[in-house]
Motif scaffolding. Structure first.
Motif, PDB file in Angstrom:
ATOM      1  N   PHE A 105       0.832  -1.200   0.000  1.00 24.54           N
ATOM      2  CA  PHE A 105       0.000   0.000   0.000  1.00 24.54           C
ATOM      3  C   PHE A 105       0.869   1.252   0.000  1.00 24.54           C
ATOM      4  O   PHE A 105       0.654   2.181  -0.795  1.00 24.54           O
ATOM      5  CB  PHE A 105      -0.930  -0.006   1.221  1.00 24.54           C
ATOM      6  N   TRP A 106       1.882   1.295   0.875  1.00 22.92           N
ATOM      7  CA  TRP A 106       2.723   2.490   0.952  1.00 22.92           C
ATOM      8  C   TRP A 106       3.594   2.641  -0.289  1.00 22.92           C
ATOM      9  O   TRP A 106       3.849   3.772  -0.726  1.00 22.92           O
ATOM     10  CB  TRP A 106       3.552   2.486   2.230  1.00 22.92           C
ATOM     11  N   ARG A 107       4.033   1.537  -0.880  1.00 28.77           N
ATOM     12  CA  ARG A 107       4.795   1.652  -2.139  1.00 28.77           C
ATOM     13  C   ARG A 107       3.909   2.218  -3.240  1.00 28.77           C
ATOM     14  O   ARG A 107       4.343   3.061  -4.032  1.00 28.77           O
ATOM     15  CB  ARG A 107       5.377   0.300  -2.542  1.00 28.77           C
ATOM     16  N   GLU A 108       2.661   1.765  -3.308  1.00 26.11           N
ATOM     17  CA  GLU A 108       1.709   2.291  -4.299  1.00 26.11           C
ATOM     18  C   GLU A 108       1.472   3.781  -4.069  1.00 26.11           C
ATOM     19  O   GLU A 108       1.429   4.567  -5.022  1.00 26.11           O
ATOM     20  CB  GLU A 108       0.377   1.533  -4.213  1.00 26.11           C
ATOM     21  N   GLU A 109       1.327   4.168  -2.823  1.00 25.13           N
ATOM     22  CA  GLU A 109       1.117   5.582  -2.501  1.00 25.13           C
ATOM     23  C   GLU A 109       2.325   6.413  -2.915  1.00 25.13           C
ATOM     24  O   GLU A 109       2.172   7.493  -3.477  1.00 25.13           O
ATOM     25  CB  GLU A 109       0.849   5.764  -1.004  1.00 25.13           C
TER      26      GLU A 109
END
Length: 115
Positions: A100-104
């Motif tokens: 999720f944080w990599r996508e963000e």
């Protein structure tokens, strides 16, 4: 995969923590009476709401309601998991949160390039 808390597990939890049913009742009533859904729209941070499919304490429908109230929030249900997937299957939980944080970060980088 997931684990649910059965009656024996609940009794063990109570015994280990030295709390009685009266404490659990008060906590449960406070939890049930707490409603801040109307404030969720003010959250501007990227938000991932993960819910365990088998969670009896906070069923997935409650997680869905939280995600629906937060602009742009992502809701995902973890199949076969219960209330604490961060302890039950930490590798799955951590992988999903990390993704999720990599996508963000990727999305933020793309947005910055187009400003």
């Amino acid at each position: 995969m997931g684990r649910t808390v059965d009656a024996d597990g609940a009794h063990l939890w109570v015994e280990q923590r030295g709390v009685g049913p009266d404490v659990l009742l008060v906590a449960g009533l406070a939890f049930a009476g707490h409603d801040t859904l109307d404030r969720l729209g003010g959250i501007g941070a990227p938000t991932l709401v993960l819910a365990g499919e088998l969670d009896l304490a906070t069923p997935p429908r409650l997680g869905r309601a939280v995600a629906d109230g937060i602009p742009g929030a992502v809701f995902e249900m973890l199949p076969g998991e219960a209330h604490q997937p961060f302890q039950e299957v930490p590798e799955v939980f951590n992988a999903r949160v990390g993704a999720f944080w990599r996508e963000e970060a990727r999305d933020e980088g793309a947005a910055a390039r187009h400003r």
